[in-house]
Write a protein that holds these residues in place. Sequence first.
Motif, short mmCIF file in Angstrom:
data_model
loop_
_atom_site.label_atom_id
_atom_site.label_comp_id
_atom_site.label_asym_id
_atom_site.label_seq_id
_atom_site.Cartn_x
_atom_site.Cartn_y
_atom_site.Cartn_z
N GLY A 87 0.78 -1.23 0.00
CA GLY A 87 0.00 0.00 0.00
C GLY A 87 0.81 1.28 0.00
O GLY A 87 0.26 2.37 0.09
N GLU A 88 2.14 1.18 -0.11
CA GLU A 88 2.97 2.39 -0.16
C GLU A 88 2.88 3.09 -1.50
O GLU A 88 3.07 4.30 -1.59
CB GLU A 88 4.44 2.04 0.08
CG GLU A 88 4.82 1.76 1.49
CD GLU A 88 6.33 1.60 1.59
OE1 GLU A 88 7.03 2.63 1.77
OE2 GLU A 88 6.81 0.46 1.45
N LEU A 89 2.63 2.32 -2.56
CA LEU A 89 2.53 2.86 -3.92
C LEU A 89 1.14 2.57 -4.46
O LEU A 89 0.46 1.65 -4.00
CB LEU A 89 3.60 2.22 -4.83
CG LEU A 89 5.06 2.37 -4.39
CD1 LEU A 89 5.98 1.60 -5.32
CD2 LEU A 89 5.47 3.83 -4.31
N VAL A 90 0.72 3.35 -5.45
CA VAL A 90 -0.60 3.16 -6.03
C VAL A 90 -0.73 1.77 -6.61
O VAL A 90 0.24 1.21 -7.15
CB VAL A 90 -0.91 4.24 -7.11
CG1 VAL A 90 -0.98 5.61 -6.50
CG2 VAL A 90 0.08 4.20 -8.24
N GLY A 91 -1.93 1.23 -6.49
CA GLY A 91 -2.18 -0.11 -7.00
C GLY A 91 -2.62 -0.07 -8.46
O GLY A 91 -2.91 0.98 -9.02
N GLY A 92 -2.65 -1.25 -9.06
CA GLY A 92 -3.18 -1.38 -10.40
C GLY A 92 -2.30 -0.80 -11.49
O GLY A 92 -2.76 -0.55 -12.60
N VAL A 93 -1.04 -0.58 -11.19
CA VAL A 93 -0.10 0.00 -12.16
C VAL A 93 1.04 -0.98 -12.37
O VAL A 93 1.60 -1.52 -11.41
CB VAL A 93 0.47 1.34 -11.64
CG1 VAL A 93 1.50 1.91 -12.59
CG2 VAL A 93 -0.64 2.34 -11.38
N ASP A 94 1.38 -1.22 -13.63
CA ASP A 94 2.54 -2.06 -13.93
C ASP A 94 3.80 -1.23 -13.64
O ASP A 94 4.00 -0.16 -14.22
CB ASP A 94 2.51 -2.48 -15.40
CG ASP A 94 3.66 -3.39 -15.80
OD1 ASP A 94 4.52 -3.70 -14.93
OD2 ASP A 94 3.72 -3.79 -16.97
N LEU A 95 4.64 -1.73 -12.76
CA LEU A 95 5.83 -0.98 -12.33
C LEU A 95 7.10 -1.37 -13.09
O LEU A 95 8.18 -0.92 -12.73
CB LEU A 95 6.03 -1.16 -10.83
CG LEU A 95 4.92 -0.59 -9.95
CD1 LEU A 95 5.14 -0.98 -8.49
CD2 LEU A 95 4.84 0.92 -10.09
N THR A 96 6.97 -2.17 -14.13
CA THR A 96 8.15 -2.59 -14.89
C THR A 96 8.90 -1.41 -15.48
O THR A 96 10.12 -1.28 -15.31
CB THR A 96 7.74 -3.58 -16.00
OG1 THR A 96 7.03 -4.68 -15.42
CG2 THR A 96 8.96 -4.09 -16.75
N PHE A 97 8.19 -0.55 -16.17
CA PHE A 97 8.84 0.61 -16.79
C PHE A 97 9.41 1.57 -15.74
O PHE A 97 10.55 2.03 -15.87
CB PHE A 97 7.89 1.32 -17.75
CG PHE A 97 8.55 2.45 -18.49
CD1 PHE A 97 9.55 2.20 -19.43
CD2 PHE A 97 8.18 3.76 -18.25
CE1 PHE A 97 10.17 3.24 -20.10
CE2 PHE A 97 8.79 4.81 -18.92
CZ PHE A 97 9.79 4.55 -19.86
N PRO A 98 8.68 1.90 -14.67
CA PRO A 98 9.28 2.75 -13.64
C PRO A 98 10.57 2.16 -13.05
O PRO A 98 11.51 2.89 -12.76
CB PRO A 98 8.18 2.86 -12.58
CG PRO A 98 6.92 2.68 -13.36
CD PRO A 98 7.25 1.69 -14.43
N ALA A 99 10.63 0.83 -12.90
CA ALA A 99 11.86 0.20 -12.40
C ALA A 99 13.01 0.43 -13.38
O ALA A 99 14.14 0.73 -12.98
CB ALA A 99 11.64 -1.29 -12.16
N GLU A 100 12.71 0.30 -14.69
CA GLU A 100 13.74 0.56 -15.70
C GLU A 100 14.20 2.01 -15.66
O GLU A 100 15.39 2.29 -15.82
CB GLU A 100 13.20 0.23 -17.09
CG GLU A 100 13.03 -1.24 -17.36
CD GLU A 100 12.46 -1.49 -18.75
OE1 GLU A 100 12.68 -0.68 -19.67
OE2 GLU A 100 11.77 -2.51 -18.91
N VAL A 101 13.26 2.93 -15.48
CA VAL A 101 13.61 4.35 -15.44
C VAL A 101 14.48 4.65 -14.23
O VAL A 101 15.48 5.37 -14.33
CB VAL A 101 12.35 5.24 -15.47
CG1 VAL A 101 12.69 6.69 -15.19
CG2 VAL A 101 11.63 5.10 -16.80
N LEU A 102 14.12 4.10 -13.08
CA LEU A 102 14.93 4.33 -11.88
C LEU A 102 16.37 3.85 -12.10
O LEU A 102 17.32 4.59 -11.86
CB LEU A 102 14.32 3.60 -10.67
CG LEU A 102 13.05 4.20 -10.09
CD1 LEU A 102 12.41 3.23 -9.11
CD2 LEU A 102 13.36 5.53 -9.41
N CYS A 103 16.52 2.62 -12.55
CA CYS A 103 17.86 2.06 -12.77
C CYS A 103 18.56 2.76 -13.93
O CYS A 103 19.75 3.10 -13.83
CB CYS A 103 17.77 0.57 -13.06
SG CYS A 103 17.05 -0.38 -11.72
N GLY A 104 17.85 2.96 -15.01
CA GLY A 104 18.44 3.54 -16.21
C GLY A 104 18.98 4.94 -15.99
O GLY A 104 20.04 5.29 -16.51
N THR A 105 18.27 5.72 -15.20
CA THR A 105 18.73 7.09 -14.92
C THR A 105 20.07 7.06 -14.22
O THR A 105 20.99 7.80 -14.58
CB THR A 105 17.69 7.82 -14.06
OG1 THR A 105 16.45 7.87 -14.77
CG2 THR A 105 18.15 9.23 -13.73
#
Length: 192
Positions: A143-161
């Motif tokens: 419940g720390e992050l919004v539900g119902g969202v695929d977090l694959t791309f945000p994980a790539e953005v975090l690492c990629g940056t």
Amino acid sequence: MAEEPRRRGAARTDELLQVTLDLAAEVGYAGLSIEAVARRAGVGKHTIYRRWPTMAALLLDALSRAWTTDLGYHDTGDVRADLREQFLRSAPALAAPPIGPVYRAVIAEAQADEGLRATLHDRFLRTVEESTLARITRAQEAGELVGGVDLTFPAEVLCGTLYYRYLLSNRVADETTVDALLNMFMAAYGRR
């Protein structure tokens, strides 16, 4: 005076990997070759070719051996704090010798070698992305992050940056950068 006994097996492999890292830090990828590593290690080229078919394969193994930073995230129940701690813990390894220069050399070589690019992704980048995705997915489930969202791309953005900053640019990735990145991530995906 007795001659030093010949080193074989794991001890020889460790020595060759260390020589590769040392030489890469001194001369960069352009000055690196199987012949140069063999000369520095005092062995014949065949000793290296028995273990590694290419310079790129040798460099990847040297990187694997040198990477001692734990890629696992702590899970304190505060996803932002856990991401921040991991990113700052990884920074010195990516930014400095021996890993920084060797990693940059492998990335450069991978641009012209599809097989190397795939291996680099499978052995290094995928691990980082998957551990980041696992940590933010646990935060989503808690419940720390919004539900119902695929977090694959945000994980790539975090690492990629961070990889971009550490390995491909001359800009720093300091605490201010990490905090700004995490502020953007939390603004987009954090529970309001």
